[in-house]
Design a protein around this motif. Structure first.
Motif, PDB file in Angstrom:
ATOM      1  N   UNK A   1      44.125  57.397  37.232  1.00 24.42           N
ATOM      2  CA  UNK A   1      43.882  57.056  38.644  1.00 24.42           C
ATOM      3  C   UNK A   1      42.574  56.287  38.800  1.00 24.42           C
ATOM      4  N   UNK A   2      41.538  56.746  38.104  1.00 21.87           N
ATOM      5  CA  UNK A   2      40.232  56.071  38.209  1.00 21.87           C
ATOM      6  C   UNK A   2      40.320  54.648  37.666  1.00 21.87           C
ATOM      7  N   UNK A   3      40.993  54.497  36.527  1.00 21.54           N
ATOM      8  CA  UNK A   3      41.121  53.160  35.922  1.00 21.54           C
ATOM      9  C   UNK A   3      41.887  52.231  36.858  1.00 21.54           C
ATOM     10  N   UNK A   4      42.990  52.743  37.425  1.00 17.83           N
ATOM     11  CA  UNK A   4      43.789  51.912  38.331  1.00 17.83           C
ATOM     12  C   UNK A   4      42.996  51.544  39.582  1.00 17.83           C
ATOM     13  N   UNK A   5      42.210  52.504  40.078  1.00 17.40           N
ATOM     14  CA  UNK A   5      41.407  52.230  41.281  1.00 17.40           C
ATOM     15  C   UNK A   5      40.423  51.094  41.016  1.00 17.40           C
ATOM     16  N   UNK A   6      39.858  51.063  39.793  1.00 16.15           N
ATOM     17  CA  UNK A   6      38.892  50.003  39.446  1.00 16.15           C
ATOM     18  C   UNK A   6      39.609  48.664  39.252  1.00 16.15           C
ATOM     19  N   UNK A   7      40.665  48.665  38.425  1.00 13.56           N
ATOM     20  CA  UNK A   7      41.252  47.351  38.099  1.00 13.56           C
ATOM     21  C   UNK A   7      42.106  46.777  39.236  1.00 13.56           C
ATOM     22  N   UNK A   8      42.654  47.657  40.073  1.00 14.99           N
ATOM     23  CA  UNK A   8      43.450  47.156  41.220  1.00 14.99           C
ATOM     24  C   UNK A   8      42.604  47.082  42.492  1.00 14.99           C
ATOM     25  N   UNK A   9      41.346  47.504  42.378  1.00 11.02           N
ATOM     26  CA  UNK A   9      40.407  47.439  43.512  1.00 11.02           C
ATOM     27  C   UNK A   9      40.912  48.201  44.743  1.00 11.02           C
ATOM     28  N   UNK A  10      41.221  49.481  44.540  1.00  9.64           N
ATOM     29  CA  UNK A  10      41.741  50.325  45.630  1.00  9.64           C
ATOM     30  C   UNK A  10      40.753  51.455  45.926  1.00  9.64           C
ATOM     31  N   UNK A  11      40.697  51.896  47.204  1.00  9.31           N
ATOM     32  CA  UNK A  11      39.923  53.109  47.505  1.00  9.31           C
ATOM     33  C   UNK A  11      40.474  54.282  46.704  1.00  9.31           C
ATOM     34  N   UNK A  12      39.574  55.216  46.390  1.00  7.59           N
ATOM     35  CA  UNK A  12      39.928  56.290  45.449  1.00  7.59           C
ATOM     36  C   UNK A  12      39.627  57.641  46.075  1.00  7.59           C
ATOM     37  N   UNK A  13      40.636  58.520  46.155  1.00  6.66           N
ATOM     38  CA  UNK A  13      40.469  59.821  46.798  1.00  6.66           C
ATOM     39  C   UNK A  13      40.800  60.966  45.832  1.00  6.66           C
ATOM     40  N   UNK A  14      39.787  61.612  45.247  1.00  5.36           N
ATOM     41  CA  UNK A  14      40.050  62.782  44.391  1.00  5.36           C
ATOM     42  C   UNK A  14      40.203  64.029  45.257  1.00  5.36           C
ATOM     43  N   UNK A  15      41.262  64.796  45.051  1.00  4.52           N
ATOM     44  CA  UNK A  15      41.507  65.949  45.942  1.00  4.52           C
ATOM     45  C   UNK A  15      41.749  67.243  45.165  1.00  4.52           C
ATOM     46  N   UNK A  16      41.589  68.346  45.882  1.00  7.93           N
ATOM     47  CA  UNK A  16      41.746  69.687  45.310  1.00  7.93           C
ATOM     48  C   UNK A  16      43.234  70.050  45.238  1.00  7.93           C
TER      49      UNK A  16
END
Ligand code: KG4
Ligand code: ZN
Length: 337
Positions: free
Chosen positions: A95-110
């Motif tokens: 998810x983190x890699x995709x958020x960086x390379x696709x330039x998307x906001x990133x929401x880590x949740x519980x």
């Protein structure tokens, strides 16, 4: 807002796309249950390796089933804990890699709170405050939600989670993994004739199931004429079919009593407008019936969203995004078990 959710905290690799936290456009779950069944429980190392194999195909399938491309995705949400460390790493890294390379906001949740958000996928009109019980393989948690964003944990697991107790009891009495559905099935033909004492916890809303699990073990040993020194892994081969069914029914009835009584206690104190059930154990029909009898306004996820899935993660991500900034995908905040 279309959010791609990613889940890999235990033994399900899942990806889903959900619009505005409520509308499921796709939900793909690759379950490892068959792989772990022969070991009678989840093997963390095997789980992590299986996630690595499944994660890319599952994400691609979620996009294909929703008929969407990366341009249509507004943000990425991922389970960042709690869970098995090796398993979590695969989903969060993806998810983190995709958020960086696709330039998307990133929401880590519980993960545990995400189970509650599964309720938004099948109920549009949820009246707050909501008292929510999440019961799964790793957690038993009672949470009060003042609104979609504000929650207060009233009680949690102090030892074994209720789903874990289902799985371990099933193993002792010779039922298959996962134990929850197997015990539910067996209980239908058994009699709840064994009485097990209910645990007391220091915080009245906490949950403890290890004592109940041991009480079932002792009763099973007694049924075959053995004492506590008799090894648990040998019990099943000596247990009669009737004893197996009766132990399943008695265990399930006691577990449901504990869950219903604790929730009722909190219900009387906090007087919520709605009670919610969530998590893998909420697929249990006897538990659903018990809650339905006790609470006038009860909501539950559809069966497919009770057990681990990524649609609940995407829904949680949506509500999280309403009050939080996108997180930095380079920063690690994984909550390990
Ligand atoms: O929520 P979940 O898929 O994963 C975790 O977050 O742990 O829950 C899995 C748990 C397992 O312990 C399984 O035995 C239990 O949910 N479970 C059930 C039923 N279906 C699944 N427990 C009781 N009755 C069921 N029908
Ligand atoms: Zn779960």
């Amino acid at each position: 807002m279309k959010i791609l959710g990613i889940e890999s905290s235990c033994d399900e690799t899942a990806a889903a796309i959900v619009e505005d936290g409520t509308k499921v456009l796709s939900s793909v779950v690759n379950s490892q249950v068959k792989i772990h069944a022969k070991y009678g429980g989840v093997v963390p190392e095997i789980a992590a390796r299986s996630h690595i194999e499944a994660i890319n195909p599952v994400i691609n399938q979620a996009l294909a089933e929703a008929n969407l491309s990366w341009d249509d995705i507004d943000a990425i949400a991922v389970t960042n804990g709690p869970g098995l460390s090796g398993s979590l790493l695969v989903g969060t890294l993806a998810a983190r890699t995709l958020a960086v390379i696709k330039n998307k906001p990133f929401y880590p949740v519980d993960h545990i709170l995400s189970h509650f958000y599964a309720n938004f996928l099948s109920n549009n009109q949820i009246e707050f405050p909501v008292l929510s019980l999440t019961v799964s393989g790793g957690h038993s948690q009672l949470v009060l939600f003042k609104d979609q964003h504000t929650s207060q944990i009233l009680g949690s697991t102090t030892d074994d989670a209720v789903g874990e107790a289902f799985d371990k009891v099933a193993k002792v009495i010779g039922l298959s993994y996962p134990g929850g559905p197997a015990i539910e099935q067996a209980a239908k033909s058994g009699q709840s004739k064994f009485r097990f004492t209910k645990p007391r916890t220091q915080n009245k809303y906490d949950f403890s199931f290890s004592g109940l699990k041991t009480a079932v073990l002792r009763q099973a040993q007694a049924q075959i004429g053995q004492d506590y020194s008799f090894p648990s892994f040998k019990i099943a081969q000596h247990l009669s079919k009737q004893d197996q069914l009766d132990l399943a029914a008695s265990f399930q009835a006691t577990a449901i009593d504990i869950l219903t009584n604790k929730t009722k206690l909190a219900y009387d104190q906090y007087q919520p407008k709605t009670v919610a059930l969530a998590g893998g154990v909420s697929a249990n029909k006897a538990l659903r019936d018990s809650f339905q009898q006790q609470f006038p306004k009860l909501i539950m996820p559809n069966f497919q969203f009770c057990t681990d899935n990524a649609a609940m993660v995407a829904a949680h991500g949506f509500f999280w995004s309403q009050v939080n900034q996108s997180a930095n995908p380079y920063q690690s905040d994984i909550k390990l078990n």
